[in-house]
Design a protein around this motif. Structure first.
Motif, PDB file in Angstrom:
ATOM      1  N   ALA A 181       0.828  -1.204   0.000  1.00  0.00           N
ATOM      2  CA  ALA A 181       0.000   0.000   0.000  1.00  0.00           C
ATOM      3  C   ALA A 181       0.864   1.256   0.000  1.00  0.00           C
ATOM      4  N   THR A 182       0.494   2.229  -0.825  1.00  0.00           N
ATOM      5  CA  THR A 182       1.159   3.529  -0.795  1.00  0.00           C
ATOM      6  C   THR A 182       0.569   4.401   0.307  1.00  0.00           C
ATOM      7  N   VAL A 183      -0.733   4.217   0.596  1.00  0.00           N
ATOM      8  CA  VAL A 183      -1.391   4.881   1.718  1.00  0.00           C
ATOM      9  C   VAL A 183      -2.276   3.846   2.390  1.00  0.00           C
ATOM     10  N   ASP A 184      -2.040   3.599   3.668  1.00  0.00           N
ATOM     11  CA  ASP A 184      -2.838   2.629   4.420  1.00  0.00           C
ATOM     12  C   ASP A 184      -3.586   3.374   5.517  1.00  0.00           C
ATOM     13  N   PHE A 185      -4.910   3.493   5.356  1.00  0.00           N
ATOM     14  CA  PHE A 185      -5.722   4.221   6.325  1.00  0.00           C
ATOM     15  C   PHE A 185      -6.154   3.341   7.496  1.00  0.00           C
ATOM     16  N   GLY A 186      -5.903   2.047   7.401  1.00  0.00           N
ATOM     17  CA  GLY A 186      -6.321   1.148   8.470  1.00  0.00           C
ATOM     18  C   GLY A 186      -7.828   0.994   8.500  1.00  0.00           C
ATOM     19  N   ASP A 187      -8.402   0.921   9.703  1.00  0.00           N
ATOM     20  CA  ASP A 187      -9.842   0.779   9.860  1.00  0.00           C
ATOM     21  C   ASP A 187     -10.512   2.111   9.530  1.00  0.00           C
ATOM     22  N   ILE A 188     -11.197   2.150   8.391  1.00  0.00           N
ATOM     23  CA  ILE A 188     -11.770   3.403   7.898  1.00  0.00           C
ATOM     24  C   ILE A 188     -12.891   3.904   8.810  1.00  0.00           C
ATOM     25  N   ARG A 189     -13.468   3.021   9.618  1.00  0.00           N
ATOM     26  CA  ARG A 189     -14.522   3.442  10.537  1.00  0.00           C
ATOM     27  C   ARG A 189     -13.980   4.422  11.576  1.00  0.00           C
ATOM     28  N   GLU A 190     -12.749   4.193  11.989  1.00  0.00           N
ATOM     29  CA  GLU A 190     -12.134   5.094  12.971  1.00  0.00           C
ATOM     30  C   GLU A 190     -11.727   6.413  12.319  1.00  0.00           C
ATOM     31  N   VAL A 191     -11.294   6.354  11.073  1.00  0.00           N
ATOM     32  CA  VAL A 191     -10.849   7.564  10.368  1.00  0.00           C
ATOM     33  C   VAL A 191     -12.022   8.482  10.057  1.00  0.00           C
ATOM     34  N   LEU A 192     -13.142   7.896   9.606  1.00  0.00           N
ATOM     35  CA  LEU A 192     -14.291   8.685   9.163  1.00  0.00           C
ATOM     36  C   LEU A 192     -15.405   8.756  10.201  1.00  0.00           C
ATOM     37  N   ASN A 193     -15.201   8.126  11.353  1.00  0.00           N
ATOM     38  CA  ASN A 193     -16.222   8.107  12.397  1.00  0.00           C
ATOM     39  C   ASN A 193     -17.549   7.582  11.849  1.00  0.00           C
ATOM     40  N   CYS A 194     -17.483   6.391  11.271  1.00  0.00           N
ATOM     41  CA  CYS A 194     -18.668   5.771  10.685  1.00  0.00           C
ATOM     42  C   CYS A 194     -18.709   4.304  11.091  1.00  0.00           C
ATOM     43  N   GLN A 195     -19.746   3.590  10.652  1.00  0.00           N
ATOM     44  CA  GLN A 195     -19.865   2.172  10.958  1.00  0.00           C
ATOM     45  C   GLN A 195     -19.623   1.280   9.748  1.00  0.00           C
ATOM     46  N   TYR A 196     -19.774   1.840   8.542  1.00  0.00           N
ATOM     47  CA  TYR A 196     -19.525   1.047   7.336  1.00  0.00           C
ATOM     48  C   TYR A 196     -19.310   1.972   6.150  1.00  0.00           C
ATOM     49  N   VAL A 197     -18.637   1.445   5.130  1.00  0.00           N
ATOM     50  CA  VAL A 197     -18.490   2.139   3.853  1.00  0.00           C
ATOM     51  C   VAL A 197     -19.347   1.417   2.821  1.00  0.00           C
ATOM     52  N   ALA A 198     -20.248   2.154   2.187  1.00  0.00           N
ATOM     53  CA  ALA A 198     -21.131   1.559   1.180  1.00  0.00           C
ATOM     54  C   ALA A 198     -20.385   1.324  -0.125  1.00  0.00           C
ATOM     55  N   ASN A 199     -19.615   2.315  -0.556  1.00  0.00           N
ATOM     56  CA  ASN A 199     -18.845   2.182  -1.790  1.00  0.00           C
ATOM     57  C   ASN A 199     -17.991   3.432  -1.972  1.00  0.00           C
ATOM     58  N   VAL A 200     -17.218   3.426  -3.048  1.00  0.00           N
ATOM     59  CA  VAL A 200     -16.346   4.543  -3.407  1.00  0.00           C
ATOM     60  C   VAL A 200     -16.634   4.912  -4.853  1.00  0.00           C
ATOM     61  N   THR A 201     -16.815   6.195  -5.120  1.00  0.00           N
ATOM     62  CA  THR A 201     -17.043   6.666  -6.483  1.00  0.00           C
ATOM     63  C   THR A 201     -15.883   7.557  -6.910  1.00  0.00           C
ATOM     64  N   PRO A 202     -15.005   7.083  -7.790  1.00  0.00           N
ATOM     65  CA  PRO A 202     -13.909   7.928  -8.282  1.00  0.00           C
ATOM     66  C   PRO A 202     -14.448   9.099  -9.091  1.00  0.00           C
ATOM     67  N   LYS A 203     -13.764  10.224  -9.011  1.00  0.00           N
ATOM     68  CA  LYS A 203     -14.098  11.387  -9.824  1.00  0.00           C
ATOM     69  C   LYS A 203     -12.960  11.594 -10.805  1.00  0.00           C
ATOM     70  N   MET A 204     -13.032  10.862 -11.913  1.00  0.00           N
ATOM     71  CA  MET A 204     -11.976  10.894 -12.913  1.00  0.00           C
ATOM     72  C   MET A 204     -11.773  12.316 -13.427  1.00  0.00           C
ATOM     73  N   GLY A 205     -10.533  12.716 -13.509  1.00  0.00           N
ATOM     74  CA  GLY A 205     -10.211  14.059 -13.982  1.00  0.00           C
ATOM     75  C   GLY A 205     -10.053  15.052 -12.847  1.00  0.00           C
ATOM     76  N   ASP A 206     -10.678  14.770 -11.695  1.00  0.00           N
ATOM     77  CA  ASP A 206     -10.563  15.667 -10.543  1.00  0.00           C
ATOM     78  C   ASP A 206      -9.513  15.190  -9.555  1.00  0.00           C
ATOM     79  N   ASN A 207      -8.897  14.035  -9.855  1.00  0.00           N
ATOM     80  CA  ASN A 207      -7.908  13.451  -8.950  1.00  0.00           C
ATOM     81  C   ASN A 207      -8.488  13.295  -7.552  1.00  0.00           C
ATOM     82  N   GLY A 208      -9.684  12.730  -7.522  1.00  0.00           N
ATOM     83  CA  GLY A 208     -10.341  12.555  -6.243  1.00  0.00           C
ATOM     84  C   GLY A 208     -11.363  11.445  -6.288  1.00  0.00           C
TER      85      GLY A 208
END
Length: 332
Positions: free
Chosen positions: A235-262
């Motif tokens: 991993a180039t960036v390892d966030f670990g348990d994302i629930r602790e990072v984002l103060n949430c209980q689950y991640v539904a999904n990730v939507t890339p924004k191509m062209g916005d580098n995000g």
């Protein structure tokens, strides 16, 4: 946090309503699949009116849906009985099923489409001591043009094509691996050109031409870079348990924004009845912008959000959940 308000909604009927599993923007409106095996088309400006068109699929349990073509006129679905179907939602009734490219002897649990490569790819559950990635040429017959049976050793839970190279396919599995494959290669000993060992994959995909995200079933989240040219990349960036990072209980999904580098991460908190859209950007390293997060207060109550789509120009967000609802959200 900037909150949106619920402005419209559709609720599946009944005391125990069917889950809304996935929503897919199409040229005709908003397509949705639900756990009662239906593919429905909605007018995104009038959800409460109910489906404009409803088709009962023949997948047994329907598991996944994706837009097939660049104009988003055709939807591809797959499911438990191993079948794949193409639907043109501009057509009525049985005419909407324009093709059944093929089937599998194992349940299909993931799906990806590339109109540029005329390819439909499906991943199977681990059945009869193997998990397969099947590739069909949408113009050809019902038999898969390619079958990979050794790329993964457990359920193939995620498939995504590269944003600019239609021969490069990302696959993720409960065996813990994210593999990058070159589908022009039929030899299974050579097809995997890069591997990232992350943990049981819930979601994975391309952030841009070289960088990949991976989210595990136990909510571990990390980024990887194909440009490092390692056979097995770390991993180039390892966030670990994302629930602790984002103060949430689950991640539904990730939507890339191509062209916005995000990218936008959909994160839910059932105990708070809250769903958030949290922006992740690279400047110069990847980080989350909590101050620009968008909140959907109330969300789907105590039920999980299974799918979300956002349309920046129209300033509208759609969510679908296990409460059987599709909800439209806009700024107050």
């Amino acid at each position: 946090m900037y909150n949106l308000s619920q402005v419209d909604a559709y609720q599946n009927p009944g005391q125990d309503p069917a889950y809304m599993l996935e929503i897919v923007p199409v040229a005709q409106g908003l397509a949705a699949i639900s756990s009662d095996q239906k593919l429905s088309l909605f007018d995104p400006l009038n959800l409460s009116k109910g489906p404009v068109r409803t088709i009962r699929t023949t997948h047994g349990n329907i598991n996944c849906a994706r837009a097939y073509d660049a104009s988003n006129s055709i939807v591809c679905t797959a499911g438990e009985n191993g079948t794949v179907s193409l639907w043109d939602l501009r057509l009525d009734g049985s005419k909407a099923q324009i093709a059944t490219p093929g089937g599998s002897d194992a349940p299909l649990v993931s799906l990806a489409c590339s109109a540029a490569g005329n390819a439909i790819v499906a991943g199977t559950e681990f059945t009869n001591h193997q998990a397969s990635i099947l590739i069909w040429d949408a113009r050809a017959g019902s038999a898969p043009s390619i079958r990979y049976t050794e790329v993964h050793s457990d359920d193939v839970t995620e498939l995504n094509f590269h944003p600019t190279s239609s021969n490069i396919l990302l696959s993720g599995s409960t065996d813990g691996l994210v593999n990058i494959c070159d589908t022009t290669i039929t030899d299974e000993d050579e097809v995997v050109i890069q591997t990232f060992n992350h943990g049981s994959i819930h979601h994975a995909g391309f952030l841009n031409n070289t960088e990949v995200y991976a989210a595990s079933h136990d909510e571990k989240f990390a980024l990887y870079d194909m440009a490092e040219n390692q056979e097995v990349g770390s991993a180039t960036v390892d966030f670990g348990d994302i629930r602790e990072v984002l103060n949430c209980q689950y991640v539904a999904n990730v939507t890339p924004k191509m062209g916005d580098n995000g990218a936008v991460i959909g994160a839910g908190s059932q105990n708070q009845q809250l769903f958030q859209l949290i922006h992740m950007a690279k400047s110069p390293t990847w980080s989350f912008s909590a101050e620009t997060s968008v909140g959907l207060p109330g969300a789907h109550g105590s039920e999980l959000v299974r799918s979300f789509r956002f349309f920046d120009q129209e300033q509208v967000v759609f969510t679908a959940g296990e409460d059987g609802k599709i909800i439209a959200w806009r700024p107050s």
